[in-house]
Design a protein around this motif. Structure first.
Motif, PDB file in Angstrom:
ATOM      1  N   PRO A  31     -57.289  -0.918 -66.187  1.00 22.68           N
ATOM      2  CA  PRO A  31     -57.653  -2.302 -65.837  1.00 22.68           C
ATOM      3  C   PRO A  31     -59.151  -2.541 -65.721  1.00 22.68           C
ATOM      4  CG  PRO A  31     -55.822  -1.531 -64.489  1.00 22.68           C
ATOM      5  CD  PRO A  31     -56.309  -0.340 -65.247  1.00 22.68           C
ATOM      6  N   ALA A  32     -59.911  -1.509 -65.394  1.00 25.83           N
ATOM      7  CA  ALA A  32     -61.358  -1.679 -65.232  1.00 25.83           C
ATOM      8  C   ALA A  32     -62.095  -1.701 -66.571  1.00 25.83           C
ATOM      9  CB  ALA A  32     -61.932  -0.570 -64.352  1.00 25.83           C
ATOM     10  N   ILE A  33     -61.435  -1.305 -67.650  1.00 28.31           N
ATOM     11  CA  ILE A  33     -62.064  -1.317 -68.969  1.00 28.31           C
ATOM     12  C   ILE A  33     -62.088  -2.754 -69.490  1.00 28.31           C
ATOM     13  CG2 ILE A  33     -61.894  -0.563 -71.367  1.00 28.31           C
ATOM     14  CD1 ILE A  33     -60.677   2.048 -70.377  1.00 28.31           C
ATOM     15  N   VAL A  34     -63.270  -3.257 -69.746  1.00 28.12           N
ATOM     16  CA  VAL A  34     -63.428  -4.631 -70.229  1.00 28.12           C
ATOM     17  C   VAL A  34     -62.992  -4.734 -71.685  1.00 28.12           C
ATOM     18  CG1 VAL A  34     -65.087  -6.503 -70.632  1.00 28.12           C
ATOM     19  CG2 VAL A  34     -65.329  -5.018 -68.617  1.00 28.12           C
ATOM     20  N   GLU A  35     -63.404  -3.767 -72.496  1.00 31.51           N
ATOM     21  CA  GLU A  35     -63.098  -3.780 -73.927  1.00 31.51           C
ATOM     22  C   GLU A  35     -63.400  -2.410 -74.513  1.00 31.51           C
ATOM     23  OE1 GLU A  35     -64.274  -6.420 -77.920  1.00 31.51           O
ATOM     24  OE2 GLU A  35     -65.659  -6.327 -76.220  1.00 31.51           O
ATOM     25  N   VAL A  36     -62.640  -2.026 -75.519  1.00 28.86           N
ATOM     26  CA  VAL A  36     -62.954  -0.832 -76.296  1.00 28.86           C
ATOM     27  C   VAL A  36     -63.182  -1.263 -77.744  1.00 28.86           C
ATOM     28  CG1 VAL A  36     -62.219   1.445 -77.068  1.00 28.86           C
ATOM     29  CG2 VAL A  36     -61.550   0.646 -74.789  1.00 28.86           C
ATOM     30  N   ALA A  65     -65.228   2.097 -84.469  1.00 25.48           N
ATOM     31  CA  ALA A  65     -65.397   2.173 -85.918  1.00 25.48           C
ATOM     32  C   ALA A  65     -65.228   3.642 -86.266  1.00 25.48           C
ATOM     33  CB  ALA A  65     -66.765   1.656 -86.348  1.00 25.48           C
ATOM     34  N   GLY A  66     -63.982   4.060 -86.445  1.00 20.64           N
ATOM     35  CA  GLY A  66     -63.697   5.471 -86.657  1.00 20.64           C
ATOM     36  C   GLY A  66     -63.895   6.248 -85.374  1.00 20.64           C
ATOM     37  N   LEU A  67     -64.499   7.427 -85.492  1.00 24.26           N
ATOM     38  CA  LEU A  67     -64.773   8.242 -84.298  1.00 24.26           C
ATOM     39  C   LEU A  67     -66.111   7.839 -83.684  1.00 24.26           C
ATOM     40  CD1 LEU A  67     -63.461  11.835 -85.081  1.00 24.26           C
ATOM     41  CD2 LEU A  67     -62.743  10.268 -83.262  1.00 24.26           C
ATOM     42  N   TRP A  68     -66.200   6.574 -83.381  1.00 22.88           N
ATOM     43  CA  TRP A  68     -67.400   5.964 -82.797  1.00 22.88           C
ATOM     44  C   TRP A  68     -66.898   4.811 -81.948  1.00 22.88           C
ATOM     45  CZ3 TRP A  68     -71.711   3.455 -86.271  1.00 22.88           C
ATOM     46  CH2 TRP A  68     -72.923   3.437 -85.580  1.00 22.88           C
ATOM     47  N   LEU A  69     -66.890   5.026 -80.645  1.00 20.30           N
ATOM     48  CA  LEU A  69     -66.286   4.052 -79.745  1.00 20.30           C
ATOM     49  C   LEU A  69     -67.242   3.671 -78.622  1.00 20.30           C
ATOM     50  CD1 LEU A  69     -63.932   6.453 -80.428  1.00 20.30           C
ATOM     51  CD2 LEU A  69     -62.490   4.656 -79.451  1.00 20.30           C
ATOM     52  N   ALA A  70     -67.117   2.425 -78.175  1.00 21.85           N
ATOM     53  CA  ALA A  70     -67.840   1.916 -77.015  1.00 21.85           C
ATOM     54  C   ALA A  70     -66.810   1.434 -76.005  1.00 21.85           C
ATOM     55  CB  ALA A  70     -68.775   0.783 -77.408  1.00 21.85           C
ATOM     56  N   VAL A  71     -66.808   2.050 -74.846  1.00 23.85           N
ATOM     57  CA  VAL A  71     -65.875   1.677 -73.778  1.00 23.85           C
ATOM     58  C   VAL A  71     -66.653   0.826 -72.782  1.00 23.85           C
ATOM     59  CG1 VAL A  71     -64.272   2.511 -72.015  1.00 23.85           C
ATOM     60  CG2 VAL A  71     -64.645   3.845 -74.113  1.00 23.85           C
ATOM     61  N   GLU A  72     -66.469  -0.490 -72.848  1.00 22.61           N
ATOM     62  CA  GLU A  72     -67.242  -1.377 -71.993  1.00 22.61           C
ATOM     63  C   GLU A  72     -66.648  -1.420 -70.591  1.00 22.61           C
ATOM     64  OE1 GLU A  72     -69.060  -5.896 -71.997  1.00 22.61           O
ATOM     65  OE2 GLU A  72     -68.691  -4.847 -73.877  1.00 22.61           O
ATOM     66  N   LEU A  73     -67.534  -1.244 -69.601  1.00 22.17           N
ATOM     67  CA  LEU A  73     -67.152  -1.199 -68.191  1.00 22.17           C
ATOM     68  C   LEU A  73     -67.896  -2.294 -67.427  1.00 22.17           C
ATOM     69  CD1 LEU A  73     -67.209   2.694 -67.890  1.00 22.17           C
ATOM     70  CD2 LEU A  73     -65.176   1.234 -68.012  1.00 22.17           C
ATOM     71  N   PRO A  74     -67.609  -2.495 -66.154  1.00 23.69           N
ATOM     72  CA  PRO A  74     -68.158  -3.648 -65.425  1.00 23.69           C
ATOM     73  C   PRO A  74     -69.675  -3.708 -65.291  1.00 23.69           C
ATOM     74  CG  PRO A  74     -66.210  -2.822 -64.300  1.00 23.69           C
ATOM     75  CD  PRO A  74     -66.540  -1.831 -65.373  1.00 23.69           C
ATOM     76  N   SER A  75     -70.355  -2.544 -65.230  1.00 18.96           N
ATOM     77  CA  SER A  75     -71.806  -2.577 -64.999  1.00 18.96           C
ATOM     78  C   SER A  75     -72.430  -1.249 -65.400  1.00 18.96           C
ATOM     79  CB  SER A  75     -72.103  -2.845 -63.521  1.00 18.96           C
ATOM     80  OG  SER A  75     -71.693  -1.722 -62.727  1.00 18.96           O
ATOM     81  N   PHE A  76     -73.773  -1.237 -65.458  1.00 19.54           N
ATOM     82  CA  PHE A  76     -74.493   0.000 -65.764  1.00 19.54           C
ATOM     83  C   PHE A  76     -74.258   1.035 -64.672  1.00 19.54           C
ATOM     84  CE2 PHE A  76     -78.700   2.366 -65.703  1.00 19.54           C
ATOM     85  CZ  PHE A  76     -78.362   3.199 -66.746  1.00 19.54           C
ATOM     86  N   GLY A  77     -74.266   0.590 -63.417  1.00 18.74           N
ATOM     87  CA  GLY A  77     -74.012   1.509 -62.322  1.00 18.74           C
ATOM     88  C   GLY A  77     -72.638   2.154 -62.444  1.00 18.74           C
ATOM     89  N   ASP A 116     -60.105   9.355 -65.059  1.00 12.36           N
ATOM     90  CA  ASP A 116     -60.284   9.773 -63.667  1.00 12.36           C
ATOM     91  C   ASP A 116     -61.628   9.275 -63.147  1.00 12.36           C
ATOM     92  OD1 ASP A 116     -57.852  11.057 -63.598  1.00 12.36           O
ATOM     93  OD2 ASP A 116     -58.678  13.070 -63.928  1.00 12.36           O
ATOM     94  N   GLY A 117     -62.673   9.384 -63.998  1.00 15.91           N
ATOM     95  CA  GLY A 117     -63.993   8.910 -63.592  1.00 15.91           C
ATOM     96  C   GLY A 117     -64.012   7.412 -63.371  1.00 15.91           C
ATOM     97  N   ILE A 118     -63.299   6.669 -64.212  1.00 16.43           N
ATOM     98  CA  ILE A 118     -63.219   5.220 -64.049  1.00 16.43           C
ATOM     99  C   ILE A 118     -62.511   4.860 -62.748  1.00 16.43           C
ATOM    100  CG2 ILE A 118     -62.140   3.130 -64.984  1.00 16.43           C
ATOM    101  CD1 ILE A 118     -62.704   4.227 -67.781  1.00 16.43           C
ATOM    102  N   ALA A 119     -61.430   5.578 -62.444  1.00 22.47           N
ATOM    103  CA  ALA A 119     -60.686   5.298 -61.219  1.00 22.47           C
ATOM    104  C   ALA A 119     -61.541   5.579 -59.988  1.00 22.47           C
ATOM    105  CB  ALA A 119     -59.420   6.165 -61.177  1.00 22.47           C
ATOM    106  N   ILE A 120     -62.299   6.663 -60.016  1.00 21.22           N
ATOM    107  CA  ILE A 120     -63.184   6.991 -58.886  1.00 21.22           C
ATOM    108  C   ILE A 120     -64.300   5.964 -58.754  1.00 21.22           C
ATOM    109  CG2 ILE A 120     -64.857   8.673 -58.050  1.00 21.22           C
ATOM    110  CD1 ILE A 120     -63.077  10.852 -59.344  1.00 21.22           C
TER     111      ILE A 120
END
Length: 400
Positions: A320-325, A328-340, A388-392
């Motif tokens: 649920p915390a992932i804004v968007e993934v 482009a192949g094996l090149w992914l950006a997992v967008e999260l709520p903030s830089f922190g 796990d890191g996202i949940a923490i």
């Protein structure tokens, strides 16, 4: 002083907070610290180690070349087998008229050479680039960068640079008869993996042809199988006038190239001669390593497996915390709520033995760009650690 103290005292720093991870050796998907801890590399040295670390065919080729000769003379004077074989095999994989290869040492040098070539061939001075694109950090390449967060302190840079929005068809009107070239990433990397919209690259190609501007595709990160084909532009049925390559090209050795037609490339050899020269570009050992890298990619199944591995990442990276993934192949950006939030996830991953990163113009997204050799089991483990890191991080955010 220990090695880390000497690192801080004598190795020029690029930030006030380097990762400070000491690496003793590397093999395949893993880096190892002096205490024996292993780290799964999920970013391939920022797109370089596409075949993993120290791939045997590449190491063997480099060692064999070292037994023959190293540097001989500045690039372009002697007939050197590693250069000739690599240029020939590379040209065979590219559509006409991309048949002339100029070897350099890095991606930013490929950008610089292509900019000079475009100006010389067209007789024009203006270069058009897309916002939030990264083409290198030398002064010419940095002039293409916008926003100016990373460049303002070094202004003035090159004049005659116009910036347009990526994927904006209306913006193409800014490409005119004054434009020498348009430099564009086939897939925008540092903006967090942004693919071209359907038809955009074809319209860009059409506009460049109409006004006589050269079209330069930067595949420094997107090339060498990263997106599921040897070159990303193959998926869009568009051929550039100049192609920029580096990073994954050398299998871990430093090398880059800009590729054009022989007719265009000849502009650098007359009026004046030696229009672009380099001492170490096309170094025999780097070319031998790059030849082994390309031969391995063409022979093995890694590129053909990219899409399935991409799908597995997309299937597993659900939270649920992932804004968007974006991928482009094996090149992914997992967008999260903030830089922190991203930094907390990166810290957790590092503690668990997983190396990740963020993007230059998108610090809210987690970078995933592993070596193409990554297995399904390694993908599953990496995603478990990330989740796990996202949940923490989410829990820590709630607690303030």
């Amino acid at each position: 002083m220990n090695l880390r103290q000497l690192f801080l005292q004598h190795v020029a720093q690029t930030s006030a907070f380097p990762l400070m991870l000491e690496i003793e050796r590397a093999s395949g998907m893993y880096l190892y610290s002096p205490d024996g801890k292993s780290y799964l590399d999920l970013i391939a040295g920022i797109g370089v180690s596409s075949l993993g670390h120290c791939p045997p065919p590449v190491v063997e080729a480099a060692k064999a070349q070292m037994d023959r000769y190293l540097h001989t003379l500045v690039y372009g004077e002697f007939v050197l087998a590693p250069q000739v074989k690599l240029a020939s095999l590379l040209s065979e994989q590219l559509p006409a008229p991309l048949d002339s290869v100029y070897f350099v040492n890095s991606g930013t040098e490929a950008t610089e050479g292509a900019m000079k070539l475009a100006k010389r061939y067209t007789g024009r001075a203006e270069i058009v680039a897309c916002k939030k694109a990264y083409h290198g950090s030398t002064q010419g390449a940095a002039s293409l960068m916008w926003p100016k967060d990373f460049t303002q302190a070094f202004h003035p840079l090159l004049p005659g640079i116009r910036h347009i929005e990526y994927n904006c068809e209306w913006c193409l009107q800014h490409i005119t008869a004054q434009t020498a070239a348009v430099v564009v990433e086939t897939v925008q990397g540092e903006w967090g993996v942004r693919k071209p919209l359907p038809g955009y690259l074809k319209q860009l190609r059409r506009r460049c042809t109409e006004v006589g501007a050269l079209l330069i595709f930067d595949e420094i990160q997107a090339g060498y199988g990263r997106t599921g084909t040897l070159f990303a532009f193959e998926q869009y049925d568009v051929v550039p006038d100049i192609l920029l390559l580096a990073k994954g090209m050398g299998g871990g050795m430093p090398i880059g190239a800009f590729v054009a037609s022989r007719d265009v490339m000849l502009a650098l050899s007359e009026k004046p001669i030696l229009g672009h020269i380099t001492t170490f570009g096309g170094h025999p050992v780097s070319c031998a390593a790059a030849l082994a890298t390309l031969e391995t990619l063409l022979k093995e199944h890694y590129i053909g497996e990219v899409k399935a591995k991409e799908a597995l990442f997309l299937e597993l990276l659900q939270h649920p915390a992932i804004v968007e993934v974006r991928s482009a192949g094996l090149w992914l950006a997992v967008e999260l709520p903030s830089f922190g939030f991203v930094q907390r996830v990166i810290g957790h991953c590092l503690a668990q033995g997983l190396i990740t990163d963020w993007f230059l113009f998108n610090d809210r997204s987690l970078r995933i760009a592993p070596p193409l050799i990554i297995t399904a089991e390694q993908i599953q483990w990496a995603c478990e650690v990330i989740l796990d890191g996202i949940a923490i991080a989410e829990q820590e955010s709630r607690q303030g």
